[in-house]
Motif scaffolding. Structure first.
Motif, PDB file in Angstrom:
ATOM      1  N   SER A 122       0.647  -1.069  -0.389  1.00 40.18           N
ATOM      2  CA  SER A 122      -0.318  -0.005  -0.056  1.00 40.18           C
ATOM      3  C   SER A 122       1.022   1.235  -0.243  1.00 40.18           C
ATOM      4  CB  SER A 122      -0.560   0.147   1.598  1.00 40.18           C
ATOM      5  OG  SER A 122       0.398   0.199   2.227  1.00 40.18           O
ATOM      6  N   ILE A 123       0.481   2.460  -0.083  1.00 44.11           N
ATOM      7  CA  ILE A 123       0.933   3.821   0.358  1.00 44.11           C
ATOM      8  C   ILE A 123       1.507   4.115   2.081  1.00 44.11           C
ATOM      9  CG2 ILE A 123      -0.096   5.213  -1.385  1.00 44.11           C
ATOM     10  CD1 ILE A 123      -1.790   5.867   0.837  1.00 44.11           C
ATOM     11  N   SER A 249       4.301   0.046   5.377  1.00 46.30           N
ATOM     12  CA  SER A 249       3.086  -0.440   4.014  1.00 46.30           C
ATOM     13  C   SER A 249       2.627  -1.254   4.850  1.00 46.30           C
ATOM     14  CB  SER A 249       3.391  -0.440   2.444  1.00 46.30           C
ATOM     15  OG  SER A 249       3.955   0.759   2.664  1.00 46.30           O
ATOM     16  N   ASP A 264      -5.531   1.578  -0.713  1.00 50.21           N
ATOM     17  CA  ASP A 264      -4.747   3.097  -1.094  1.00 50.21           C
ATOM     18  C   ASP A 264      -6.022   4.434  -1.322  1.00 50.21           C
ATOM     19  OD1 ASP A 264      -2.819   2.170  -1.031  1.00 50.21           O
ATOM     20  OD2 ASP A 264      -2.287   2.107  -3.202  1.00 50.21           O
ATOM     21  N   SER A 268      -5.563   6.743   1.627  1.00 51.50           N
ATOM     22  CA  SER A 268      -5.550   8.143   1.416  1.00 51.50           C
ATOM     23  C   SER A 268      -6.654   9.310   2.338  1.00 51.50           C
ATOM     24  CB  SER A 268      -5.730   8.323  -0.189  1.00 51.50           C
ATOM     25  OG  SER A 268      -4.336   8.683  -1.349  1.00 51.50           O
TER      26      SER A 268
END
Length: 301
Positions: A122-123, A249, A264, A268
């Motif tokens: 993931s981010i 992550s 993500d 976010s």
């Protein structure tokens, strides 16, 4: 009659066999939709990021994962989606994701090119810092070198640094990026020392407390958590220096961009809305201005 029964049985078996590749090759969202459940994997001894509590889990990473689950419920229209927590051992987490044993590894881990051959990420959800814990009675020569302090008079020679670091016993968690980093530092500097590995942060701090290790290297937040919990008397101290920084992550299936996109998207939104600060305040001791700046960098538009 027996012939007809045999044909019917063969037909059923053929149909069932035809389903096997479809199930085995199902992507994460399909698997979740078919089972009406999501399996959240985590490392059980990584407080304050993830810890085991009976058949459930808690911690910073778990809170983030539960937010991801809410997004899955909305996207797949599964309001009654069941959540199962699956503890995994360090060193087995990549295989647990790649084989579908777990749908996501919530505990944040560093991204490496070697791991990306098998899984995806993931981010970033946290910026880890490598620090060191030592006995309060550690030699001043060792402390000066570890803290990168410059001598008040005269130059510091490499031989002086090596002498302070030599013949020491260092400890770190087995199988992690820190173990590789320490080995690399010892090779590049030519320091002759002993490196031992332990299962978790608590075991490493115990080695220092019992004199079995001179220095224990681990993630700074985890060190602070365990020191406050088990060594509040001050027999072990956490050095101020941060040796290395690394983004960490959540781990997802390498061949499932749709699920990664959903993860993500959820993360976010946590960054953009500021909701991630609640998890920081609850588990990580609050949010710094540097962290807020990184939130803006990590969130995808």
């Amino acid at each position: 009659m027996n012939t007809q029964l045999t044909k019917a049985t063969n037909l059923i078996v053929a149909c069932l066999m035809a389903l096997v590749p479809a199930v085995a090759g199902a992507n994460t969202l399909e698997r979740i939709q078919n089972s009406q459940s999501v399996v959240l994997g985590y490392l059980p001894d990584f407080a304050p990021f993830s810890t085991q509590q009976g058949d459930k889990a808690s911690g910073y990473a778990i809170d983030l994962c539960l937010n991801i689950v809410n997004t899955i419920k909305s996207e797949l229209n599964l309001p009654s989606l069941q959540v199962r927590f699956q503890p995994v051992q360090l060193g087995e987490e990549v295989g647990a994701v790649s084989t579908g044993k777990i749908d996501i590894l919530c505990t944040p881990t560093p991204t490496t090119l070697e791991r990306r051959k098998t899984v995806s990420y993931s981010i970033p959800v946290y910026t880890a810092g490598l620090s060191a814990a030592v006995s309060k009675n550690a030699p001043n020569s060792l402390l000066r070198v570890l803290n990168a302090e410059v001598a008040k008079t005269g130059p510091i020679w490499r031989t002086d640094i090596n002498r302070a670091l030599a013949n020491m016993t260092y400890a770190t968690i087995a199988g992690g990026a820190t173990e590789q980093w320490i080995n690399q530092q010892m090779r590049s500097s030519g320091v002759v020392a002993t490196l031992i590995t332990v299962e978790d942060t608590a075991a490493g701090l115990k080695c220092v407390a019992e004199g079995k290790a001179d220095v224990f290297f681990a993630e700074r937040t985890m060190l602070k958590h365990d020191l406050a919990d088990k060594y509040s008397t001050g027999n072990i101290v956490l050095l101020d220096r941060v040796f290395e920084y690394s983004t960490t992550s959540m781990t997802v299936d390498r061949d499932d961009e749709n699920f990664r996109l959903l993860v993500d998207t959820a993360l976010s939104e946590l960054y953009r809305s500021g909701e991630i600060e609640h998890a920081y305040n609850k588990h990580l001791g609050g949010v710094s201005e540097t962290s807020r700046m990184l939130f803006k960098l990590y969130a995808l538009p």
